[in-house]
Structure formats: C-alpha cells, structure tokens
Design an enzyme around this catalytic site. Structure first.
Site, mmCIF file in Angstrom:
data_model
loop_
_atom_site.group_PDB
_atom_site.id
_atom_site.type_symbol
_atom_site.label_atom_id
_atom_site.label_comp_id
_atom_site.label_asym_id
_atom_site.label_seq_id
_atom_site.Cartn_x
_atom_site.Cartn_y
_atom_site.Cartn_z
ATOM 1 N N LYS A 60 -15.256 63.352 -13.262
ATOM 2 C CA LYS A 60 -15.785 62.037 -12.888
ATOM 3 C C LYS A 60 -16.360 62.069 -11.474
ATOM 4 O O LYS A 60 -17.487 61.628 -11.232
ATOM 5 C CB LYS A 60 -14.696 60.963 -12.974
ATOM 6 C CG LYS A 60 -15.177 59.591 -12.492
ATOM 7 C CD LYS A 60 -14.058 58.568 -12.462
ATOM 8 C CE LYS A 60 -13.124 58.718 -11.310
ATOM 9 N NZ LYS A 60 -13.507 57.952 -10.106
ATOM 10 N N ASP A 105 -15.277 56.230 -15.238
ATOM 11 C CA ASP A 105 -14.185 55.562 -14.516
ATOM 12 C C ASP A 105 -13.578 54.491 -15.426
ATOM 13 O O ASP A 105 -14.000 54.318 -16.573
ATOM 14 C CB ASP A 105 -14.670 54.984 -13.176
ATOM 15 C CG ASP A 105 -15.662 53.841 -13.347
ATOM 16 O OD1 ASP A 105 -15.879 53.371 -14.488
ATOM 17 O OD2 ASP A 105 -16.226 53.396 -12.344
#
Length: 197
Positions: A118, A137
C-alpha cells in the site's frame, strides 16, 4: 454505482489536476509522508512532513529531532527510525525509480523498512509513477466490499492478496469506465469530502 459516476463527473477535472501535480512530487517529502501514513490520518502525516521541512529536518534531522515533529502520528518512534533509514537509500532509490513501476514497487517493499504494498503504491502514485496501482487503504477496502468486489476486508495484505484485490479493482474500474488512478482519489473523496493525496 450511480453515485460514483455522478461524483466522478463532478470532480473529474480536480482529480486530473491533482494527478498532474503528483508528477512534480518531491521524492523525499512523498517517501516520508507514505512511511508515516499507516494507521494515521493523511492530513496529520502531511502536516508532520511540512513541519520537518520547515524546520530543516527533512534531509538531515536526527531520529530524536524528527520524533519531536511527529505529534499525533501513531507508532512515531518506529516511524522516526524508518525515516532515518530510508533517507540513506535515496541515491539508489533515484536510480530504481527509472525502472518499470512494478519493479520499483517490489524494490521498495523489499528495501525500505516500513513500506508494504500500500505504502509503496501510494509513494509511486504521488510522484507520478504509479497510476496503474491500487492504494488499498481502509477507505478503499471498505468501498470495495460495499460494491461487492471483495467478500471481506482482509486482516492483512501479503503480496498475493494485495495483487489479487488490485486486479479486481482494475477490472471494476474498466467495467465502470473510470481510470484506476481516478477511482482511488474518487473513493477517498467519497469518504472524506476531499481530493487529497
């Protein structure tokens, strides 16, 4: 789905402007920002980066000096150490960024402590090199579950799980005709009311 398409029409120009701005992104600022973001609010993280920059600590600040500027950031002791370690890799990182984006992302995950898929995807997108990456996220995952793209929000995201969900998100973006890079910022806007980072 109609709501997503309507929001996209409304903020498409703003998103495109933001993506252009990302191409001018400062490598060290964005690297530190993305190292700070896990489990912390994006705006607080960016404010911490600006505090470090304005106090001259961004490039040469020691761990304890950096720590003092990370108020409101979760796991700040660990993250201050990650920042100091990551800065040592800047000379090689600048060369790595000339590699194909997927190779650069793998290098970041393996070589920059505190960076998972991420954070690496977020960093590359924020310097204009990762428009084909999903930034998975909690805001994005919550929406993907809501749209039925994923059955559940995973407790953790290893490489296999991350790329599997990223592929599903790409397929979804193609299906509804919204580029993946737009979709990320669009879903973030849907949750927060802002096109941010």
């Amino acid at each position: 789905m109609r709501e997503i398409l309507q929001i996209h029409q409304k903020i498409k120009d703003e998103i495109e402007k933001r993506l252009e701005e990302f191409k001018e992104g400062n490598i060290i600022e964005e690297l530190i920002f993305c190292l700070l973001t896990p489990q912390s609010k994006a705006e607080k993280c960016w404010n911490a980066v600006l505090k470090l920059k304005n106090s001259g600590l961004l490039i040469k600040g020691k761990e304890e000096e950096i720590l003092k500027k990370l108020n409101g950031i979760r796991f700040k002791y660990k993250k201050a150490r990650y920042i100091v370690e990551a800065r040592k890799k800047l000379p090689i990182l600048e060369k790595i960024l000339n590699s194909p984006p997927h190779e650069a992302r793998e290098w970041l995950v393996k070589n920059i402590k505190g960076m998972g898929y991420k954070e690496a995807s977020h960093f590359l997108r924020n310097i204009g090199k990762g428009e084909d990456f999903a930034i998975l996220d909690r805001h994005i995952l919550r929406n993907l579950k809501k749209f039925g793209i994923i059955d559940e929000i995973p407790k953790s995201l290893n490489r296999r799980k991350y790329t599997e969900i990223e592929k599903k998100m790409k397929e979804f973006s193609e299906k509804i005709g919204i580029p993946l890079s737009h979709l990320d910022l669009l879903l973030w806007y849907k949750e927060t009311g802002k096109v941010f980072k």
